[in-house]
Design a protein around this motif. Structure first.
Motif, PDB file in Angstrom:
ATOM      1  N   ASP A 364      -5.355   3.011   5.556  1.00  0.00           N
ATOM      2  CA  ASP A 364      -4.490   3.307   4.909  1.00  0.00           C
ATOM      3  C   ASP A 364      -3.726   2.214   4.345  1.00  0.00           C
ATOM      4  OD1 ASP A 364      -3.733   1.993   7.219  1.00  0.00           O
ATOM      5  OD2 ASP A 364      -1.974   3.556   7.898  1.00  0.00           O
ATOM      6  N   GLY A 365      -4.583   0.856   4.249  1.00  0.00           N
ATOM      7  CA  GLY A 365      -3.701  -0.031   3.673  1.00  0.00           C
ATOM      8  C   GLY A 365      -3.286  -1.130   4.801  1.00  0.00           C
ATOM      9  N   SER A 366      -3.206  -0.775   6.037  1.00  0.00           N
ATOM     10  CA  SER A 366      -2.718  -1.518   7.040  1.00  0.00           C
ATOM     11  C   SER A 366      -3.626  -2.654   7.803  1.00  0.00           C
ATOM     12  CB  SER A 366      -2.135  -0.752   8.276  1.00  0.00           C
ATOM     13  OG  SER A 366      -3.428   0.241   8.688  1.00  0.00           O
ATOM     14  N   VAL A 367      -5.174  -2.390   7.235  1.00  0.00           N
ATOM     15  CA  VAL A 367      -6.177  -3.018   7.634  1.00  0.00           C
ATOM     16  C   VAL A 367      -6.227  -4.524   7.008  1.00  0.00           C
ATOM     17  CG1 VAL A 367      -8.619  -3.457   7.841  1.00  0.00           C
ATOM     18  CG2 VAL A 367      -7.647  -1.389   8.272  1.00  0.00           C
ATOM     19  N   SER A 439     -12.236  -6.794   9.831  1.00  0.00           N
ATOM     20  CA  SER A 439     -10.997  -6.931  10.047  1.00  0.00           C
ATOM     21  C   SER A 439     -10.643  -8.211  10.755  1.00  0.00           C
ATOM     22  CB  SER A 439     -10.470  -5.822  10.772  1.00  0.00           C
ATOM     23  OG  SER A 439     -10.868  -5.711  11.924  1.00  0.00           O
ATOM     24  N   LEU A 440      -9.286  -8.600  10.489  1.00  0.00           N
ATOM     25  CA  LEU A 440      -8.665  -9.821  11.251  1.00  0.00           C
ATOM     26  C   LEU A 440      -8.776  -9.563  12.739  1.00  0.00           C
ATOM     27  CD1 LEU A 440      -5.568 -10.966   9.482  1.00  0.00           C
ATOM     28  CD2 LEU A 440      -7.771 -11.832   9.287  1.00  0.00           C
ATOM     29  N   ALA A 441      -9.100 -10.512  13.566  1.00  0.00           N
ATOM     30  CA  ALA A 441      -9.196 -10.480  14.892  1.00  0.00           C
ATOM     31  C   ALA A 441      -7.765 -10.181  15.616  1.00  0.00           C
ATOM     32  CB  ALA A 441      -9.664 -11.787  15.623  1.00  0.00           C
ATOM     33  N   ALA A 442      -7.846  -9.522  16.626  1.00  0.00           N
ATOM     34  CA  ALA A 442      -6.678  -8.890  17.237  1.00  0.00           C
ATOM     35  C   ALA A 442      -5.421  -9.894  17.362  1.00  0.00           C
ATOM     36  CB  ALA A 442      -6.768  -8.418  18.693  1.00  0.00           C
ATOM     37  N   SER A 443      -5.721 -11.101  17.813  1.00  0.00           N
ATOM     38  CA  SER A 443      -4.718 -12.222  17.757  1.00  0.00           C
ATOM     39  C   SER A 443      -4.327 -12.764  16.487  1.00  0.00           C
ATOM     40  CB  SER A 443      -5.461 -13.495  18.541  1.00  0.00           C
ATOM     41  OG  SER A 443      -6.705 -13.925  17.620  1.00  0.00           O
ATOM     42  N   ALA A 444      -4.829 -12.542  15.346  1.00  0.00           N
ATOM     43  CA  ALA A 444      -4.349 -13.003  14.086  1.00  0.00           C
ATOM     44  C   ALA A 444      -3.587 -11.814  13.624  1.00  0.00           C
ATOM     45  CB  ALA A 444      -5.734 -13.391  13.048  1.00  0.00           C
ATOM     46  N   VAL A 445      -3.704 -10.488  13.839  1.00  0.00           N
ATOM     47  CA  VAL A 445      -3.089  -9.338  13.590  1.00  0.00           C
ATOM     48  C   VAL A 445      -1.671  -9.369  14.095  1.00  0.00           C
ATOM     49  CG1 VAL A 445      -2.881  -7.152  13.468  1.00  0.00           C
ATOM     50  CG2 VAL A 445      -4.955  -8.142  12.979  1.00  0.00           C
ATOM     51  N   GLU A 548       6.863   3.463 -18.413  1.00  0.00           N
ATOM     52  CA  GLU A 548       6.214   2.393 -17.451  1.00  0.00           C
ATOM     53  C   GLU A 548       5.371   3.005 -16.274  1.00  0.00           C
ATOM     54  OE1 GLU A 548       6.725  -1.356 -17.863  1.00  0.00           O
ATOM     55  OE2 GLU A 548       6.650  -0.272 -19.946  1.00  0.00           O
ATOM     56  N   LEU A 549       4.635   2.257 -15.918  1.00  0.00           N
ATOM     57  CA  LEU A 549       3.852   2.587 -14.747  1.00  0.00           C
ATOM     58  C   LEU A 549       4.560   2.283 -13.522  1.00  0.00           C
ATOM     59  CD1 LEU A 549       1.137   3.634 -14.336  1.00  0.00           C
ATOM     60  CD2 LEU A 549       0.205   1.563 -13.889  1.00  0.00           C
ATOM     61  N   ALA A 550       4.585   3.404 -12.577  1.00  0.00           N
ATOM     62  CA  ALA A 550       5.116   3.188 -11.336  1.00  0.00           C
ATOM     63  C   ALA A 550       4.062   3.106 -10.212  1.00  0.00           C
ATOM     64  CB  ALA A 550       5.887   4.489 -11.098  1.00  0.00           C
ATOM     65  N   GLY A 551       4.325   2.336  -9.006  1.00  0.00           N
ATOM     66  CA  GLY A 551       3.286   2.118  -8.275  1.00  0.00           C
ATOM     67  C   GLY A 551       4.151   1.878  -6.700  1.00  0.00           C
ATOM     68  N   PRO A 552       3.241   1.123  -5.751  1.00  0.00           N
ATOM     69  CA  PRO A 552       1.945   0.870  -6.031  1.00  0.00           C
ATOM     70  C   PRO A 552       0.962   1.721  -5.838  1.00  0.00           C
ATOM     71  CG  PRO A 552       2.885   0.384  -3.678  1.00  0.00           C
ATOM     72  CD  PRO A 552       4.057   0.933  -4.403  1.00  0.00           C
ATOM     73  N   ALA A 553      -0.324   1.458  -6.279  1.00  0.00           N
ATOM     74  CA  ALA A 553      -1.290   2.500  -6.352  1.00  0.00           C
ATOM     75  C   ALA A 553      -1.580   3.072  -4.957  1.00  0.00           C
ATOM     76  CB  ALA A 553      -2.474   1.929  -6.962  1.00  0.00           C
ATOM     77  N   CYS A 554      -1.525   2.274  -3.847  1.00  0.00           N
ATOM     78  CA  CYS A 554      -1.862   3.098  -2.599  1.00  0.00           C
ATOM     79  C   CYS A 554      -1.029   4.007  -2.098  1.00  0.00           C
ATOM     80  CB  CYS A 554      -1.817   1.999  -1.619  1.00  0.00           C
ATOM     81  SG  CYS A 554      -0.192   1.046  -1.314  1.00  0.00           S
ATOM     82  N   MET A 555       0.248   4.194  -2.708  1.00  0.00           N
ATOM     83  CA  MET A 555       1.197   5.180  -2.347  1.00  0.00           C
ATOM     84  C   MET A 555       1.321   6.290  -3.631  1.00  0.00           C
ATOM     85  SD  MET A 555       4.117   3.047  -0.571  1.00  0.00           S
ATOM     86  CE  MET A 555       5.100   4.386   0.164  1.00  0.00           C
ATOM     87  N   LYS A 556       1.172   5.823  -4.758  1.00  0.00           N
ATOM     88  CA  LYS A 556       1.627   6.658  -6.070  1.00  0.00           C
ATOM     89  C   LYS A 556       1.200   5.860  -7.335  1.00  0.00           C
ATOM     90  CE  LYS A 556       6.549   5.049  -6.748  1.00  0.00           C
ATOM     91  NZ  LYS A 556       7.837   5.625  -7.134  1.00  0.00           N
ATOM     92  N   ARG A 557       1.019   6.814  -8.296  1.00  0.00           N
ATOM     93  CA  ARG A 557       0.885   6.291  -9.544  1.00  0.00           C
ATOM     94  C   ARG A 557       1.323   7.188 -10.422  1.00  0.00           C
ATOM     95  NH1 ARG A 557      -5.118   4.252 -11.685  1.00  0.00           N
ATOM     96  NH2 ARG A 557      -5.321   6.612 -11.518  1.00  0.00           N
TER      97      ARG A 557
END
Length: 781
Positions: A364-367, A439-445, A548-557
């Motif tokens: 979902d983009g959280s990675v 993905s980033l290691a757990a400590s880095a996240v 004009e274009l609305a976003g961001p693309a991960c949520m809407k376009r």
């Protein structure tokens, strides 16, 4: 053939959630073998939507069980029958499967029990002695009758009967739905931790199969030597990754491209192995994707043992891509914190006509981490064959970079970026790639997490009940609202209906002369732009004349009209398509919609109208901040959507009234997307994204779904746990979706909400009552 497909194409699943069967109760089938689609319990339209989504003309029970079984590692479905339809060839409702992982089959048997699971028989596939039609003859052609593969088949079934011994059709469908839920639960358990390894360890003493051969050590060493040579290009790759992340327009998209990545001869052998021997590709066909995916490596799950025996060169490539050397290379190129040593890697194939809309392939983009794509397309692949990978700028709806698929090219990019794949235009071969994410290691996240600031509670609106007086009615009527929606009886009816359903659908909200004027302008704009035939999507379509274009693309376009900004019009006039339409002037359709938004929706009278028909009080007392997110929008075919509500509830316990007025003229929207969908805002599961296979993009069960309709005002109450989505507009649509949308933050309905609303209506002055009476005598409509 070199290797048999594990499951026929007709049995491969598409993205249809097992949970979706809860939208309606199990179909009331007759207790006999004489049942057809008409007895499924669904309307014709709902049945058509189910068949289109599932790809199989079957009931919800069998379909859900098929999809749930295919989510298990090593499982593929072979055939199915619900035993209750016309011409049924089985006496039980069943789904036949094969399972290459014995431990998973044992776990499935324990979970379902002997009354619903049994081993069927040992089967084998024999060669016919020649190459299939359209295939190149193999150098290692097998003689006719030679055994190609052996496999064990299993049956998941229901044999529910009535007391008189006749089949219980409804009971069998219910059993299949329940079995699907059990299988889905097992799949989530196996995917959440290393449960497969634990099961395999517990049952290894009972296994009688031969051990899997080890990888060719010389081949692995050779490929790793090639990877070491890439170190020479590291400074250039690091510089490219850093500079692309800092791009200001249209937004940074951190990435780097390495070509060639590995030895050409070796990758050609990998490609031949994939084309001739890969089994288990699973279809994912939704409104937002049409792809085939085969998960290869997943964190917490043991590697597929069958790959080492059937696809040794691909197994060698996976060994290298999952190695510490390759992980170190990605860390050096991205200059990021340490990455998790366990990647998620899948084969992703785009068939002819295949694509995927903007999304994060890893979830979902959280990675957070680094993703990569190694293209294995045919040597003749060119720009005319499509399938380009498009990277979107961070927090942007604009395409930042387009990467053409070229054989032996490695793309490395930020895992949080949205990507999309252009439609494959070639009919000769699929666009093939190995796609993965570290993905980033757990400590880095944990270190990168930001603690959100506390949200201060806002004062509640304790003003007197809302009153829609004569002046407000006259203002609404003067700006185009139809008389029938301002009469006393209509307002009371709206209050009653909203209190019961939490939604309203007001047809013919504007006078026809006002709505039709906007529709004519919108249809003219569509005819000039959408009607232009092109095999590829034009991302610049309509971005002129103030749009004009609305976003961001991960949520809407989608496009929003901003003609008040002179710079927006000037920017649009520079675009080629816009210049052809005289884009130096604001778009007439957008300007007409903006006028309605400013003169009608943005006024206090409309906000008070919404409060009156819903019986809810606005949270804010300031009239200037009552309505939020007021937009004139355009959703273009093949391009636009809303995937997540961007606003949500700012304060715990608050609620929103979403008001959407669709314009643009009458169109046929069945099967063409663009519908408003309200779903439960559930947190993302651990298995999500394209790389996880079909279960990673299962659609959410809709609470409410309504297709757009011209000149209809839709009012829906939405709390913090509900999201308002808009389905992607299908590429086959002949026109765009045009609408005006706004939000009204309201106080939750408590205690005397209904009585307050009625009191506001009853408390109007006699002057207002007299005005209503005089208006009722007119025959404006």
């Amino acid at each position: 053939p070199a290797a048999p497909p594990l499951a026929p194409a007709s049995a491969q699943p598409s993205a249809w959630s097992a949970a979706r069967c809860r939208v309606q109760p199990p179909p009331p089938l007759l207790a006999s073998r004489r049942c057809g689609p008409a007895e499924s319990g669904l309307s014709r339209g709902e049945l058509d939507e189910y068949v289109a989504a599932c790809g199989l003309d079957i009931d919800v029970g069998t379909g859900s069980l098929i999809l749930a079984l295919n989510a298990l590692p090593g499982v593929a479905t072979l055939s199915s029958c619900n035993s209750v339809h016309v011409g049924a060839h089985e006496v039980e409702a069943l789904v036949a499967i094969t399972c290459s992982v014995a431990a998973v089959a044992s776990a499935l048997e324990r979970r379902l029990g002997p009354s619903h699971f049994r081993a069927s028989r040992d089967d084998e596939v024999v060669a016919d002695g020649g190459a299939g039609e359209g295939q190149r003859p193999s150098k290692r052609r097998r003689r006719a009758g030679a055994v190609v593969a052996r496999f064990q088949s299993y049956i998941v079934f229901s044999a529910a009967n009535l007391p008189d011994g006749t089949m219980d059709a409804e009971g069998r469908i219910k059993d299949l739905v329940r079995l699907a839920q059990e299988v889905r639960s097992l799949a989530l358990e196996l995917g959440s931790s290393g449960a497969v390894e634990q099961i395999a360890g517990a049952s290894s003493s009972k296994s009688t199969g031969m051990a899997m051969p080890a990888l060719d050590a010389k081949l692995v060493l050779k490929v790793r030597e090639q990877l070491a040579l890439v170190r020479d290009a590291l400074p250039a790759l690091r510089a490219a990754y850093a500079s692309s992340a800092q791009a200001a327009v249209p937004g940074g998209a951190a990435h780097a491209v390495l070509a060639p990545a590995f030895g050409r001869e070796y990758l050609e052998e990998v490609r031949v192995e994939l084309v001739t021997g890969l089994r288990g590709l699973r279809g994912m066909e939704t409104k937002e994707s049409c792809v085939l995916v085969r998960p290869l490596l997943q964190p917490g799950l043991a590697p597929d043992e069958d790959l080492r025996q059937t696809l040794p060169r691909l197994s060698c490539l996976l060994n290298v891509l999952a190695s510490g050397d390759f992980k170190s290379l990605l860390e050096d190129v991205a200059e990021c914190a340490p990455l998790n040593p366990q990647p998620r890697i899948s084969i992703v194939a785009l068939p002819p006509g295949g694509f995927w809309s903007p999304q994060c392939v890893s979830g979902d983009g959280s990675v957070r981490g680094v993703s990569f794509a190694l293209f294995l397309v045919e040597d003749w692949w060119s720009a005319e064959d499509g399938g380009e990978l498009e990277l979107y700028g961070s927090n942007s709806a604009h395409v930042s970079t387009i990467v053409p698929p070229v054989f032996n090219t490695l793309l490395m990019y930020d895992a949080a970026l949205c990507t999309s794949a252009a439609k494959v235009l070639s009919e000769r071969a699929p666009q093939l790639a190995v796609v993965g994410t570290f993905s980033l290691a757990a400590s880095a996240v944990d270190a990168a997490k930001e603690v959100p600031p506390p949200v201060a509670s806002e004062p509640r609106n304790v003003e007197a009940p809302v009153v829609l007086n004569a002046a407000d009615r006259e203002a609404l009527r003067a700006e185009g609202v139809a008389l029938k929606h301002l009469q006393r009886k209509a307002l009371r009816r709206c209050q009653s209906e909203f209190a019961e359903k939490s939604c309203l659908r007001l047809e013919g909200f504007l006078r026809s002369v006002v709505a039709d004027e906007v529709a004519q302008l919108a249809q003219a704009r569509d005819a000039a732009e959408v009607g232009v035939a092109s095999p590829k999507l034009d991302h610049a379509l309509g971005r002129s004349g103030g749009w004009e274009l609305a976003g961001p693309a991960c949520m809407k376009r989608h496009l929003t009209f901003a003609a008040d900004d002179a710079a927006a019009v000037k920017r649009g006039s520079k675009r080629k398509r816009g210049a052809q339409l005289g884009a130096s002037e604001p778009c007439a359709a957008g300007r007409a919609m903006r006028n309605i938004a400013k003169s009608l929706i943005a006024q206090g009278a409309f906000a008070r109208y919404l409060q009156l028909v819903t019986g809810l009080a606005a949270r804010h007392t300031d009239p200037t901040s009552t309505l939020a997110l007021l937009e004139a929008r355009r959703f273009r075919p093949g391009l636009d959507y809303v995937r997540s509500s961007s606003s949500g509830a700012a304060v715990a316990g608050s609620m929103h009234v979403d008001a959407t007025l669709c314009l643009g003229g009458k169109r046929r929207w069945r099967g063409r997307g663009a519908a408003d969908v309200f779903v439960e805002a559930t947190p993302a599961s651990g298995i999500s994204g394209l790389l996880a296979g079909p279960e990673g993009i299962l659609p959410k069960v809709p609470i409410l779904r309504d297709r757009p309709a011209h000149n209809v005002l839709r009012i829906v109450l939405r709390d913090a746990d509900t999201e308002h989505l808009i389905e992607p507009v299908a590429m086959s649509s002949k026109g765009s979706r045009w609408d005006l949308a706004c939000e009204l933050e309201v106080e939750p309905p408590e205690g005397g909400s209904d009585s307050d609303a009625e009191g506001g209506e009853a408390g109007e002055s006699e002057e207002g009552d007299a005005e209503i009476g005089s208006e009722e005598e007119e025959d404006e409509e």
